[in-house]
Design a protein around this motif. Structure first.
Motif, PDB file in Angstrom:
ATOM      1  N   SER A   9      66.100  -7.665  31.004  1.00 25.56           N
ATOM      2  CA  SER A   9      66.464  -8.471  29.842  1.00 25.56           C
ATOM      3  C   SER A   9      66.278  -7.688  28.560  1.00 25.56           C
ATOM      4  O   SER A   9      65.469  -6.756  28.489  1.00 25.56           O
ATOM      5  CB  SER A   9      65.611  -9.742  29.788  1.00 25.56           C
ATOM      6  OG  SER A   9      65.788 -10.521  30.954  1.00 25.56           O
ATOM      7  N   LEU A  10      67.036  -8.085  27.540  1.00 28.18           N
ATOM      8  CA  LEU A  10      66.881  -7.499  26.213  1.00 28.18           C
ATOM      9  C   LEU A  10      65.917  -8.341  25.397  1.00 28.18           C
ATOM     10  O   LEU A  10      66.058  -9.554  25.286  1.00 28.18           O
ATOM     11  CB  LEU A  10      68.237  -7.441  25.508  1.00 28.18           C
ATOM     12  CG  LEU A  10      68.207  -6.977  24.051  1.00 28.18           C
ATOM     13  CD1 LEU A  10      67.747  -5.532  23.936  1.00 28.18           C
ATOM     14  CD2 LEU A  10      69.569  -7.174  23.400  1.00 28.18           C
ATOM     15  N   ASN A  11      64.906  -7.689  24.848  1.00 30.84           N
ATOM     16  CA  ASN A  11      64.005  -8.333  23.894  1.00 30.84           C
ATOM     17  C   ASN A  11      63.470  -7.243  22.963  1.00 30.84           C
ATOM     18  O   ASN A  11      63.904  -6.091  23.035  1.00 30.84           O
ATOM     19  CB  ASN A  11      62.869  -9.082  24.615  1.00 30.84           C
ATOM     20  CG  ASN A  11      62.131  -8.197  25.596  1.00 30.84           C
ATOM     21  OD1 ASN A  11      61.720  -7.086  25.271  1.00 30.84           O
ATOM     22  ND2 ASN A  11      61.946  -8.684  26.828  1.00 30.84           N
ATOM     23  N   SER A  12      62.545  -7.595  22.109  1.00 26.40           N
ATOM     24  CA  SER A  12      62.062  -6.629  21.116  1.00 26.40           C
ATOM     25  C   SER A  12      61.405  -5.415  21.755  1.00 26.40           C
ATOM     26  O   SER A  12      61.446  -4.308  21.207  1.00 26.40           O
ATOM     27  CB  SER A  12      61.073  -7.308  20.153  1.00 26.40           C
ATOM     28  OG  SER A  12      59.979  -7.856  20.872  1.00 26.40           O
ATOM     29  N   SER A  13      60.831  -5.589  22.935  1.00 24.89           N
ATOM     30  CA  SER A  13      60.139  -4.469  23.576  1.00 24.89           C
ATOM     31  C   SER A  13      61.063  -3.611  24.434  1.00 24.89           C
ATOM     32  O   SER A  13      60.714  -2.487  24.794  1.00 24.89           O
ATOM     33  CB  SER A  13      58.982  -4.985  24.443  1.00 24.89           C
ATOM     34  OG  SER A  13      59.474  -5.785  25.501  1.00 24.89           O
ATOM     35  N   THR A  14      62.261  -4.111  24.763  1.00 24.26           N
ATOM     36  CA  THR A  14      63.179  -3.338  25.607  1.00 24.26           C
ATOM     37  C   THR A  14      64.357  -2.762  24.826  1.00 24.26           C
ATOM     38  O   THR A  14      65.149  -2.009  25.391  1.00 24.26           O
ATOM     39  CB  THR A  14      63.721  -4.187  26.769  1.00 24.26           C
ATOM     40  OG1 THR A  14      64.430  -5.320  26.253  1.00 24.26           O
ATOM     41  CG2 THR A  14      62.587  -4.654  27.668  1.00 24.26           C
ATOM     42  N   ARG A  15      64.492  -3.104  23.565  1.00 21.15           N
ATOM     43  CA  ARG A  15      65.577  -2.545  22.753  1.00 21.15           C
ATOM     44  C   ARG A  15      65.439  -1.019  22.705  1.00 21.15           C
ATOM     45  O   ARG A  15      64.382  -0.494  22.391  1.00 21.15           O
ATOM     46  CB  ARG A  15      65.532  -3.112  21.335  1.00 21.15           C
ATOM     47  CG  ARG A  15      66.708  -2.677  20.459  1.00 21.15           C
ATOM     48  CD  ARG A  15      66.563  -3.238  19.048  1.00 21.15           C
ATOM     49  NE  ARG A  15      67.733  -2.958  18.237  1.00 21.15           N
ATOM     50  CZ  ARG A  15      67.940  -1.829  17.573  1.00 21.15           C
ATOM     51  NH1 ARG A  15      67.037  -0.854  17.646  1.00 21.15           N
ATOM     52  NH2 ARG A  15      69.033  -1.647  16.865  1.00 21.15           N
ATOM     53  N   HIS A  16      66.496  -0.308  23.046  1.00 22.69           N
ATOM     54  CA  HIS A  16      66.505   1.159  23.104  1.00 22.69           C
ATOM     55  C   HIS A  16      65.399   1.691  24.007  1.00 22.69           C
ATOM     56  O   HIS A  16      64.781   2.723  23.716  1.00 22.69           O
ATOM     57  CB  HIS A  16      66.394   1.764  21.701  1.00 22.69           C
ATOM     58  CG  HIS A  16      67.676   1.712  20.929  1.00 22.69           C
ATOM     59  ND1 HIS A  16      67.841   2.324  19.711  1.00 22.69           N
ATOM     60  CD2 HIS A  16      68.873   1.121  21.216  1.00 22.69           C
ATOM     61  CE1 HIS A  16      69.078   2.113  19.267  1.00 22.69           C
ATOM     62  NE2 HIS A  16      69.720   1.379  20.167  1.00 22.69           N
ATOM     63  N   ILE A  17      65.159   0.997  25.110  1.00 25.03           N
ATOM     64  CA  ILE A  17      64.158   1.478  26.064  1.00 25.03           C
ATOM     65  C   ILE A  17      64.607   2.806  26.671  1.00 25.03           C
ATOM     66  O   ILE A  17      63.788   3.596  27.138  1.00 25.03           O
ATOM     67  CB  ILE A  17      63.901   0.415  27.154  1.00 25.03           C
ATOM     68  CG1 ILE A  17      62.640   0.767  27.966  1.00 25.03           C
ATOM     69  CG2 ILE A  17      65.110   0.233  28.059  1.00 25.03           C
ATOM     70  CD1 ILE A  17      62.180  -0.343  28.895  1.00 25.03           C
TER      71      ILE A  17
END
Length: 335
Positions: A217-225
């Motif tokens: 999922s996309l969230n603040s911690s996975t953005r541009h992971i």
């Protein structure tokens, strides 16, 4: 019992009959098929949708209302308790703001797993065979053009970032091609759910995967992971597959990695600023591109709509959701 109305934002295409039948348990059915964010907020403030207890919205309807952020949530009827969302991804809904307001949210996992996993495998095979160059050449009357040998999936290590329902479905399909499966989640899955896949750290996943599939999922911690530091840590000639959300990858960094052949090929169904696609991706012949069609089958679209309506019915009749988003659930031992 207080009046419990339902609101449909956008439309229902494959389960129109079932939506109309919702009048059997909802006190009233409201519809907002088209319009603007400003008009929708205005109608909410005017009390047009009074007594709405649960609403149906989708990623497609986001073009009508815009994101379900704090501003829009504040305008919604105070009677609203449930948002039933059509889509596996729900990054256009501010879940913390919903939780703070006492609004519970559902999405459509399970219904999307097979179709999305099929597209991930399609992209993976296309990327392994570097299909774009010859696909274009034959249509241009150049036969094979600048044909180059591809790779077999057999004995390749498939790394799955995000072993939820879709990731597990990808793993199941990839095993049929003789691939070795490893994965990374925030927490390891129980052995019976791993189905032989190996749990590794994020760092090891990057370093040892021949193919990396993004299914989180996309969230603040996975953005541009996945960005330049992560590409640098990967094997030379790695293959990247993304059927989740475009913002998981720094596209500019991916373009550079494709040019240098650090990333040999990529298969993408999602993009950072879709429908806009980075020019470097459009120019590259070592990337397979699809226009976000992961769930684009008649069967899956109907299953998704029916699951949303099942959530709507459960919300109105029993005040609970069948597929509530995990951020609003009590923590479990795994994700």
């Amino acid at each position: 019992m207080a009046q419990r109305a339902a609101l449909l934002i956008g439309g229902v295409t494959h389960a129109q009959k079932e939506w109309k039948e919702s009048s059997q348990f909802a006190s009233q059915l409201y519809e907002y098929p088209d319009g603007t964010r400003e008009d929708f907020i205005s109608k909410c403030k005017q009390g047009v949708f009074k007594d709405v207890f649960a609403l149906y919205r989708s990623n497609d309807s986001n073009k009508i209302t815009g994101n379900f952020d704090a501003e829009l949530l504040d305008a919604l009827p105070k009677s609203l308790r449930f948002i039933c969302h059509n889509g596996a991804g729900y990054d256009n809904i501010d879940i913390p703001a919903c939780t703070q307001r006492g609004i519970l949210v559902s999405s459509t996992p399970i219904a999307v797993n097979d179709a999305t996993a099929d597209v991930a495998i399609f992209l993976m095979l296309g990327a392994l065979r570097n299909i774009t160059q010859v696909f274009d050449s034959v249509r241009q009357g150049k036969w094979r053009g600048n044909f180059q040998l591809g790779h077999d999936p057999k004995n390749k290590v498939l790394g799955i970032l995000g072993m939820g329902g879709i990731g597990s479905a990808v793993a199941h399909r990839a095993k049929a091609f003789g691939m070795r499966i490893q994965y990374h989640n925030r927490h390891q899955l129980p052995a019976e759910e791993e189905d032989g896949a190996k749990y590794v750290t994020f760092e090891e996943l990057l370093k040892t995967s021949d193919v990396l599939s993004l299914n989180l999922s996309l969230n603040s911690s996975t953005r541009h992971i996945i960005a330049k530091p992560q590409f640098d840590a990967m094997k030379d000639g790695v293959i990247i597959i993304n059927t989740a959300r475009g913002l998981l990858i720094d596209e500019a960094a991916l373009v550079d990695a494709l040019k240098s052949r650090k990333v040999w090929t990529a298969g993408l169904d999602v993009f950072e600023e879709e429908p806009k696609i980075h020019p470097g991706l459009l120019e590259a012949d070592n990337v397979v591109l699809l226009p976000h069609i992961g769930t684009g089958t008649f069967e899956t679209q109907r299953d998704m709509e029916l699951l949303v309506l099942d959530n709507l019915k459960s919300a109105i009749k029993e005040e609970k959701l069948l597929t509530q988003v995990p951020e609003q659930k009590k923590p479990k031992a795994h994700i």
